[in-house]
Motif scaffolding. Structure first.
Motif, PDB file in Angstrom:
ATOM      1  N   VAL B  91       0.838  -1.124   0.072  1.00 59.10           N
ATOM      2  CA  VAL B  91      -0.170  -0.021  -0.178  1.00 59.10           C
ATOM      3  C   VAL B  91       0.866   1.150  -0.039  1.00 59.10           C
ATOM      4  O   VAL B  91       1.912   1.245   0.754  1.00 59.10           O
ATOM      5  CB  VAL B  91      -1.104   0.010   1.314  1.00 59.10           C
ATOM      6  CG1 VAL B  91      -2.133  -0.949   1.067  1.00 59.10           C
ATOM      7  CG2 VAL B  91      -0.365  -0.068   2.502  1.00 59.10           C
ATOM      8  N   GLN B  95      -2.396   6.834  -2.948  1.00 59.83           N
ATOM      9  CA  GLN B  95      -2.597   5.633  -4.038  1.00 59.83           C
ATOM     10  C   GLN B  95      -4.173   4.819  -3.497  1.00 59.83           C
ATOM     11  O   GLN B  95      -4.180   4.470  -2.463  1.00 59.83           O
ATOM     12  CB  GLN B  95      -1.533   4.780  -4.277  1.00 59.83           C
ATOM     13  CG  GLN B  95      -0.222   5.318  -4.822  1.00 59.83           C
ATOM     14  CD  GLN B  95      -0.564   5.742  -6.298  1.00 59.83           C
ATOM     15  OE1 GLN B  95      -0.730   5.364  -7.059  1.00 59.83           O
ATOM     16  NE2 GLN B  95       0.556   7.011  -6.592  1.00 59.83           N
ATOM     17  N   GLY B  96      -4.708   4.331  -4.690  1.00 59.57           N
ATOM     18  CA  GLY B  96      -5.579   3.341  -4.718  1.00 59.57           C
ATOM     19  C   GLY B  96      -7.013   4.010  -4.449  1.00 59.57           C
ATOM     20  O   GLY B  96      -7.084   5.227  -4.498  1.00 59.57           O
ATOM     21  N   ALA B  97      -8.013   3.324  -4.178  1.00 62.95           N
ATOM     22  CA  ALA B  97      -9.472   3.889  -4.201  1.00 62.95           C
ATOM     23  C   ALA B  97      -9.708   4.871  -2.821  1.00 62.95           C
ATOM     24  O   ALA B  97     -10.446   5.530  -2.982  1.00 62.95           O
ATOM     25  CB  ALA B  97     -10.484   2.642  -4.145  1.00 62.95           C
ATOM     26  N   LEU B  98      -8.802   4.447  -2.030  1.00 65.51           N
ATOM     27  CA  LEU B  98      -9.114   5.111  -0.813  1.00 65.51           C
ATOM     28  C   LEU B  98      -7.841   6.389  -0.555  1.00 65.51           C
ATOM     29  O   LEU B  98      -7.198   6.497   0.553  1.00 65.51           O
ATOM     30  CB  LEU B  98      -9.045   4.341   0.618  1.00 65.51           C
ATOM     31  CG  LEU B  98     -10.240   3.339   0.575  1.00 65.51           C
ATOM     32  CD1 LEU B  98     -10.481   2.860   1.845  1.00 65.51           C
ATOM     33  CD2 LEU B  98     -11.664   4.164   0.158  1.00 65.51           C
ATOM     34  N   ARG B  99      -7.296   6.762  -1.530  1.00 65.33           N
ATOM     35  CA  ARG B  99      -6.037   7.661  -1.618  1.00 65.33           C
ATOM     36  C   ARG B  99      -6.358   8.597  -0.839  1.00 65.33           C
ATOM     37  O   ARG B  99      -5.298   9.575  -0.429  1.00 65.33           O
ATOM     38  CB  ARG B  99      -5.789   8.154  -2.956  1.00 65.33           C
ATOM     39  CG  ARG B  99      -6.677   8.900  -3.862  1.00 65.33           C
ATOM     40  CD  ARG B  99      -6.429   9.323  -5.289  1.00 65.33           C
ATOM     41  NE  ARG B  99      -6.498   8.089  -6.189  1.00 65.33           N
ATOM     42  CZ  ARG B  99      -7.302   7.749  -6.700  1.00 65.33           C
ATOM     43  NH1 ARG B  99      -8.630   8.301  -6.648  1.00 65.33           N
ATOM     44  NH2 ARG B  99      -7.247   6.542  -7.454  1.00 65.33           N
ATOM     45  N   LYS B 101      -7.171   9.044   2.103  1.00 65.15           N
ATOM     46  CA  LYS B 101      -7.473   8.792   3.542  1.00 65.15           C
ATOM     47  C   LYS B 101      -5.747   8.930   3.861  1.00 65.15           C
ATOM     48  O   LYS B 101      -4.635   8.811   2.978  1.00 65.15           O
ATOM     49  CB  LYS B 101      -7.503   7.400   3.946  1.00 65.15           C
ATOM     50  CG  LYS B 101      -9.138   7.061   3.608  1.00 65.15           C
ATOM     51  CD  LYS B 101      -9.763   6.271   4.728  1.00 65.15           C
ATOM     52  CE  LYS B 101     -11.251   6.382   4.456  1.00 65.15           C
ATOM     53  NZ  LYS B 101     -11.725   6.077   5.862  1.00 65.15           N
ATOM     54  N   PHE B 103      -2.763   7.253   5.364  1.00 64.21           N
ATOM     55  CA  PHE B 103      -2.037   5.806   5.954  1.00 64.21           C
ATOM     56  C   PHE B 103      -0.581   5.865   5.588  1.00 64.21           C
ATOM     57  O   PHE B 103      -0.004   6.818   4.748  1.00 64.21           O
ATOM     58  CB  PHE B 103      -3.015   4.729   5.246  1.00 64.21           C
ATOM     59  CG  PHE B 103      -3.188   4.742   3.656  1.00 64.21           C
ATOM     60  CD1 PHE B 103      -2.093   4.074   2.936  1.00 64.21           C
ATOM     61  CD2 PHE B 103      -4.151   5.507   3.102  1.00 64.21           C
ATOM     62  CE1 PHE B 103      -2.228   4.272   1.549  1.00 64.21           C
ATOM     63  CE2 PHE B 103      -4.075   5.567   1.625  1.00 64.21           C
ATOM     64  CZ  PHE B 103      -3.351   4.739   1.029  1.00 64.21           C
ATOM     65  N   GLU B 190      -8.872  -3.931  -7.976  1.00 66.97           N
ATOM     66  CA  GLU B 190      -7.458  -3.940  -7.542  1.00 66.97           C
ATOM     67  C   GLU B 190      -7.260  -2.637  -6.615  1.00 66.97           C
ATOM     68  O   GLU B 190      -6.427  -1.532  -6.740  1.00 66.97           O
ATOM     69  CB  GLU B 190      -6.279  -3.781  -8.535  1.00 66.97           C
ATOM     70  CG  GLU B 190      -5.070  -4.074  -8.208  1.00 66.97           C
ATOM     71  CD  GLU B 190      -3.830  -3.758  -9.372  1.00 66.97           C
ATOM     72  OE1 GLU B 190      -4.142  -2.919 -10.195  1.00 66.97           O
ATOM     73  OE2 GLU B 190      -2.926  -4.330  -9.203  1.00 66.97           O
ATOM     74  N   VAL B 191      -8.068  -2.627  -5.699  1.00 69.54           N
ATOM     75  CA  VAL B 191      -8.366  -1.356  -4.785  1.00 69.54           C
ATOM     76  C   VAL B 191      -7.224  -0.751  -4.378  1.00 69.54           C
ATOM     77  O   VAL B 191      -7.400   0.516  -4.117  1.00 69.54           O
ATOM     78  CB  VAL B 191      -9.757  -1.498  -4.010  1.00 69.54           C
ATOM     79  CG1 VAL B 191     -11.081  -1.869  -4.768  1.00 69.54           C
ATOM     80  CG2 VAL B 191      -9.405  -2.511  -2.760  1.00 69.54           C
ATOM     81  N   CYS B 192      -6.317  -1.220  -3.677  1.00 63.69           N
ATOM     82  CA  CYS B 192      -5.338  -0.715  -3.198  1.00 63.69           C
ATOM     83  C   CYS B 192      -4.088  -0.486  -3.727  1.00 63.69           C
ATOM     84  O   CYS B 192      -3.091   0.321  -3.486  1.00 63.69           O
ATOM     85  CB  CYS B 192      -4.701  -1.719  -1.743  1.00 63.69           C
ATOM     86  SG  CYS B 192      -3.247  -2.521  -2.136  1.00 63.69           S
ATOM     87  N   VAL B 193      -4.121  -0.561  -5.184  1.00 64.20           N
ATOM     88  CA  VAL B 193      -3.308  -0.154  -6.268  1.00 64.20           C
ATOM     89  C   VAL B 193      -2.257  -1.296  -6.655  1.00 64.20           C
ATOM     90  O   VAL B 193      -1.629  -1.082  -7.626  1.00 64.20           O
ATOM     91  CB  VAL B 193      -2.488   1.174  -5.940  1.00 64.20           C
ATOM     92  CG1 VAL B 193      -0.960   0.920  -5.360  1.00 64.20           C
ATOM     93  CG2 VAL B 193      -2.152   1.864  -7.202  1.00 64.20           C
ATOM     94  N   VAL B 275      -9.676   0.582 -10.533  1.00 58.60           N
ATOM     95  CA  VAL B 275     -10.321   1.858 -10.214  1.00 58.60           C
ATOM     96  C   VAL B 275      -9.015   2.829  -9.801  1.00 58.60           C
ATOM     97  O   VAL B 275      -9.414   3.824  -9.426  1.00 58.60           O
ATOM     98  CB  VAL B 275     -11.268   1.836  -9.291  1.00 58.60           C
ATOM     99  CG1 VAL B 275     -12.208   0.892  -9.854  1.00 58.60           C
ATOM    100  CG2 VAL B 275     -10.796   1.361  -7.857  1.00 58.60           C
TER     101      VAL B 275
END
Lengths: 301, 301
Positions: B91, B95-99, B101, B103, B190-193, B275
Motif C-alpha cells: 500500500v 494511491q488506490g481507491a482510498l487515496r 485517506k 495511511f 485492484e483497490v489498494c493499487v 479503479v
C-alpha cells in the motif's frame, strides 16, 4: 399470510407515509407489485410521451415491522418472487448509459415461457426474477422510489432474488419497508434504463437485529456478502464501497487499515449495479468464507 | 520455443522501441517477466521511498509479429502462466481507491503454496495467475506501461489468464507486443493499487486476423467475450463499453440502435477492472452464445 395489494403504492420512501400493514417477525408477507411503469404500458403502440410519470417506479407498502426501532437492522428474507408470462422494456431518449446519443422512444412487449425471456423468436435469455426497488424510510425527508441510498431504494442489484437476505438499516419506528420494480431479467448496468419490467408477487419475512446497524444495505447470497453502496458517480460509489469493506475487514481480523486495504485488493470484487439512475450503484462483493455478518452489522457509530 | 529475457523490458508502448525478437504465427513464445516493482522489493523492510520509480511496471518485449500490419487484429493465445512461490503487495500513500485517506506505506511478502496465496498463516486465497499489462504499440506517441488504452496496456483484468485469447488492434508493422505485471491473485478493482505482484513466465502464441480490427481489446474466455474499455472515469469507461457492445449487437443481428440498446440492458454485464490507474477500466461482458467474433472484429472503419 398477509397479502398487501399493489394498490397500496408509494412513490417515495418517507416517514410521512402511513403504514398499510403491521407485521411481526413471526409471519410471512406477500406483496403484490406493479411494474415500473405502473401498468400503463399495455402494448407496443403505447407512446412513452403518454406516460403519467407521477405513476412510475412505485413500491408496495409501507409495511410497519413490529419492534423495529431506529438503530436496529431489518433482515429481509426474500423467499419467492412470482412473475407473469410477459413483461415490457423501453428505451427512452436522453436516458441510459448512451443518453447523449440521438435515438427514438421504443416500447417492446417481451413474452416469457418456461423460465426463458423471449426477446425475439429465436433469441432467448434465462429469466432471473429480481427486485429492483427495496428499502425503508430514511430518518428525514422523502427519497423518490426511483433513487437509491443508505436506505436501499432503486438499487437494481440483479442478485436481489429469491433465497437471498437483505440487511437494511432502520431509521424510523417500524422501518416502513416497501418494495417493487420487479425485473424478469437485467444485466449488471441496466444500461438502457429499463429491464424486462414485470408486475408480480414477493413473498418475504422479516427479522430484526437489535441495536446493531449496517452502514449500507448488505445482501447475503449463498457464498457472498455484498455491500451495496452508491454515489454521484461510479468512482465515488466505488470509494464508498471499498471504505466500508476495509472497515469490515479491520473489525473481522483486528487488522490495521493498511492490512485490510491490501487484503481487499485481493478478495473484494467491485461490481456494477446500474449506471443510469441519479445515483450510481457499486457493490463490494466479499466471500462469506472470509467475513462474518457481525463485522458488517456492528455497534452503532 | 523462443525465450525472451525479462531484461528485455520496456516502460512504454511505442513504435520507437526496437523489437527484441521476431516471431511467426507458427511458433510458441515464452516471455520472462519482472514483477511490477522490477524486482526491487526483496523484503518487508524495503521502504517504498527507496524505490526507483523509473523501473516499475515494466513489460517484456517488444516482440515483432511477422505479417501483422496496421488494420489487422493480433490474436494472443495465452497458454500458460508460471509464477514462483512468493509475491509482494504494497500500500502506498495517496494511491488506490482510498487515496484521500491518511495511511502509511507498507510492503508485505506473500508466500504461495500448492495453488494458495497465504496472506496470513490462517488466511488463504486461491491463486489465479493473471497478466496485468499486455498490449501493442499505439499509432503515435508513447504510452507508459502503467496506463491503458485502445492498445491494451495495464488493464488489470483478472480474467486475462491461461486458456484465454486476447484480440488487440494492430497499429504498427509487427504490432510490437509486450506483456508483464503478473498477479498471483487480484480482485476486480485492484483497490489498494497493487495485487500479489510476481515475476514469472508467460507462454503464448500469436495469430493474425487480416484486414479486420477491434475498437477495444477483446478478451475471449470459455463462455464470454469481454470488451475492455477505459476512460478518465468509471462512468466514461462504462459509456464507451456499452457503446461498443450496442454496435456489436447491431452488426450481429442487423438490429436498430434501439433494439440493440434494449438487449444490452438484459445481457451485457458491466464489470470493473481496476479503479486505481490514471485511466479506469470497465469491461462489457457478453455471453458467447449471443455474439460472434465477427461482429466484434469487423471491417476497418
Amino acid at each position: 399470510m398477509k397479502r398487501i395489494s399493489a394498490r397500496k403504492v408509494i412513490y417515495s420512501f418517507s416517514r410521512k407515509h402511513k403504514p398499510v400493514e403491521h407485521v411481526t417477525t413471526k409471519e410471512k408477507v406477500l406483496l403484490e407489485t406493479e411494474d415500473a411503469f405502473g401498468g400503463q404500458v399495455k402494448d407496443e403502440n403505447m407512446s412513452i410521451e403518454q406516460l403519467d410519470w407521477t405513476k412510475v417506479n412505485g413500491a408496495t407498502g409501507p409495511v410497519f415491522v413490529d419492534e423495529a426501532k431506529p438503530g436496529d437492522t431489518l433482515v429481509v428474507a426474500i423467499e419467492e418472487i412470482r412473475i407473469p408470462d410477459k413483461g415490457v422494456i423501453a428505451v427512452i431518449p436522453n436516458q441510459g448509459a448512451l443518453r447523449n446519443k440521438s435515438f427514438s422512444a421504443v416500447v417492446k412487449i417481451i413474452p416469457l415461457h418456461e423460465g426463458q425471456v423471449h426477446f425475439e423468436r429465436e433469441i432467448k435469455v434465462k429469466a432471473n426474477p429480481m427486485i429492483g426497488t427495496i428499502g425503508v424510510a430514511p430518518l428525514v425527508g422523502e427519497i423518490p422510489t426511483g433513487s437509491l441510498g443508505r436506505h436501499g431504494g432503486n438499487m437494481d442489484v440483479k442478485e436481489v432474488t429469491s433465497r437471498t437476505k437483505l440487511y437494511l438499516p432502520v431509521f424510523v419506528e417500524g422501518a416502513l419497508f416497501a418494495a417493487g420494480d420487479l425485473h424478469a431479467v437485467q444485466a449488471d448496468g441496466e444500461v438502457c434504463v429499463s429491464a424486462v419490467e414485470v408486475p408480480g408477487e414477493i413473498i418475504l419475512s422479516f427479522d430484526i437485529i437489535k441495536g446493531k446497524s449496517v452502514s449500507w444495505p448488505i445482501l447475503e447470497t449463498q457464498n457472498s456478502y455484498a455491500i451495496l453502496a452508491c454515489g454521484d458517480s461510479l468512482d465515488e460509489a466505488s470509494a464508498l464501497a471499498v471504505d466500508a469493506a476495509v472497515e469490515a475487514f479491520m473489525r473481522e481480523y483486528n487488522w490495521s487499515f493498511e492490512k485490510a486495504y491490501m487484503f481487499s485488493s485481493l478478495v473484494v470484487d467491485l461490481k456494477v449495479n446500474q449506471v443510469v439512475d441519479p445515483k450510481k450503484g457499486i457493490r463490494a462483493n466479499i466471500p462469506k468464507s472470509l467475513m462474518s455478518l457481525e463485522s458488517l452489522c456492528h455497534g452503532n457509530s
